[in-house]
Design a protein around this motif. Structure first.
Motif, short mmCIF file in Angstrom:
data_model
loop_
_atom_site.label_atom_id
_atom_site.label_comp_id
_atom_site.label_asym_id
_atom_site.label_seq_id
_atom_site.Cartn_x
_atom_site.Cartn_y
_atom_site.Cartn_z
N SER A 79 51.53 67.88 53.28
CA SER A 79 50.92 68.25 54.56
C SER A 79 51.43 67.29 55.62
O SER A 79 51.76 66.13 55.34
CB SER A 79 49.40 68.18 54.47
OG SER A 79 48.99 66.87 54.11
N ILE A 80 51.47 67.77 56.86
CA ILE A 80 52.02 67.01 57.98
C ILE A 80 50.99 66.95 59.10
O ILE A 80 50.27 67.92 59.34
CB ILE A 80 53.30 67.69 58.53
CG1 ILE A 80 54.37 67.82 57.45
CG2 ILE A 80 53.85 66.93 59.73
CD1 ILE A 80 55.55 68.67 57.87
N ASP A 81 50.95 65.82 59.81
CA ASP A 81 50.20 65.65 61.05
C ASP A 81 51.09 64.90 62.03
O ASP A 81 51.87 64.04 61.63
CB ASP A 81 48.91 64.84 60.84
CG ASP A 81 47.81 65.63 60.19
OD1 ASP A 81 47.52 66.73 60.70
OD2 ASP A 81 47.26 65.16 59.18
N VAL A 82 50.91 65.18 63.32
CA VAL A 82 51.75 64.54 64.33
C VAL A 82 51.00 64.42 65.65
O VAL A 82 50.18 65.27 65.97
CB VAL A 82 53.08 65.34 64.54
CG1 VAL A 82 52.82 66.75 64.98
CG2 VAL A 82 54.04 64.62 65.47
N PHE A 83 51.24 63.33 66.36
CA PHE A 83 50.82 63.24 67.76
C PHE A 83 51.95 62.61 68.55
O PHE A 83 52.70 61.78 68.04
CB PHE A 83 49.50 62.46 67.95
CG PHE A 83 49.55 61.00 67.62
CD1 PHE A 83 50.04 60.07 68.52
CD2 PHE A 83 49.06 60.54 66.41
CE1 PHE A 83 50.06 58.72 68.22
CE2 PHE A 83 49.06 59.20 66.10
CZ PHE A 83 49.57 58.27 67.01
N LEU A 84 52.07 63.05 69.80
CA LEU A 84 53.13 62.56 70.69
C LEU A 84 52.55 62.20 72.04
O LEU A 84 51.58 62.80 72.50
CB LEU A 84 54.20 63.64 70.87
CG LEU A 84 54.98 64.05 69.64
CD1 LEU A 84 55.86 65.25 69.95
CD2 LEU A 84 55.80 62.90 69.09
N ASP A 85 53.20 61.27 72.68
CA ASP A 85 52.85 60.90 74.04
C ASP A 85 53.00 62.14 74.93
O ASP A 85 54.03 62.82 74.90
CB ASP A 85 53.80 59.80 74.52
CG ASP A 85 53.38 59.17 75.82
OD1 ASP A 85 52.78 59.85 76.67
OD2 ASP A 85 53.68 57.98 76.01
N PRO A 86 51.99 62.45 75.73
CA PRO A 86 52.09 63.61 76.64
C PRO A 86 53.31 63.54 77.55
O PRO A 86 53.81 64.58 78.00
CB PRO A 86 50.79 63.56 77.44
CG PRO A 86 49.83 62.85 76.55
CD PRO A 86 50.65 61.84 75.79
N ALA A 87 53.84 62.35 77.78
CA ALA A 87 55.02 62.21 78.64
C ALA A 87 56.26 62.89 78.05
O ALA A 87 57.20 63.19 78.79
CB ALA A 87 55.30 60.73 78.90
N VAL A 88 56.27 63.13 76.73
CA VAL A 88 57.44 63.78 76.12
C VAL A 88 57.16 65.22 75.70
O VAL A 88 58.03 65.87 75.13
CB VAL A 88 57.98 62.97 74.90
CG1 VAL A 88 58.38 61.57 75.33
CG2 VAL A 88 57.01 62.94 73.75
N HIS A 89 55.96 65.72 75.99
CA HIS A 89 55.65 67.11 75.65
C HIS A 89 56.61 68.06 76.38
O HIS A 89 57.00 67.81 77.51
CB HIS A 89 54.21 67.46 76.04
CG HIS A 89 53.18 66.81 75.15
ND1 HIS A 89 51.84 67.00 75.33
CD2 HIS A 89 53.30 65.99 74.08
CE1 HIS A 89 51.17 66.32 74.42
NE2 HIS A 89 52.04 65.69 73.65
N GLY A 90 56.98 69.14 75.70
CA GLY A 90 57.82 70.17 76.30
C GLY A 90 59.29 69.84 76.34
O GLY A 90 60.06 70.58 76.96
N ARG A 91 59.72 68.78 75.65
CA ARG A 91 61.13 68.38 75.68
C ARG A 91 61.84 68.55 74.34
O ARG A 91 62.98 68.13 74.18
CB ARG A 91 61.25 66.93 76.13
CG ARG A 91 60.78 66.74 77.55
CD ARG A 91 61.10 65.40 78.16
NE ARG A 91 61.68 64.42 77.28
CZ ARG A 91 61.39 63.11 77.33
NH1 ARG A 91 60.56 62.66 78.21
NH2 ARG A 91 61.98 62.28 76.51
#
Length: 166
Positions: A79-91
């Motif tokens: 299973s996988i989980d991930v979070f990213l800085d909103p500054a890099v969303h959509g890239r």
């Protein structure tokens, strides 16, 4: 350990990654999904059942991706989980991160099936995972507590089988 994607490098989480990961967890967008995940003193080293990687873009910490494994041969999968800085969303950083860890789990560790379980209302995450090849399996009603801990929301179970990775 390091894994390389087209846009990102996944590096085993080290102590020097933690301050930036905690900052990202406190952004409103990430906190709304992950709640107080990074609040324990020993986080992210307090859970020995998951393998955690810092997501790096040009050597800057932009998030974290982790996996856990079910080792029972009858049900073996990851299973996988991930979070990213909103500054890099959509890239494309999310797609590349998920694709990179999926490739490792499927081809290097020999899993035949991967699962991920975004909130059912998280359209951006669902689109990201679908772009990598994950398919919806079903809605898990009242699956997870909201960040405030008072209410439950639905989760969407998605899976990817060996050969479906895009």
């Amino acid at each position: 350990m390091e894994l390389w994607g087209e846009l990102v490098r996944l590096s085993s989480v080290a102590e020097h990654h933690v301050p930036e990961l905690r900052r990202i967890l406190r952004t409103p967008e990430v906190f709304a999904r992950w709640g107080d995940e990074g609040s324990s003193e020993n986080w992210p080293f307090d859970d020995l059942e998951t393998v955690k990687f810092a997501v790096l873009e040009d050597d800057a910490v932009v998030g974290m991706i982790q996996y856990g494994e079910e080792s029972d041969p009858m049900y073996r999968h990851a299973s996988i989980d991930v979070f990213l800085d909103p500054a890099v969303h959509g890239r494309g950083v999310g797609r590349d991160s998920v694709r990179t860890i999926a490739r490792y789990l499927l081809h290097d560790l020999g899993h035949h099936r991967l699962v991920i379980d975004p909130a059912a209302d998280n359209a951006a995450a669902i689109a990201c995972y679908a772009a990598v090849g994950f398919q919806p399996v079903g809605v898990m009603r009242g699956y997870e507590r909201d960040a405030g801990g008072d209410d439950f929301h639905d989760g969407l179970l998605m899976d990817l089988l060996l050969g479906e990775l895009r």
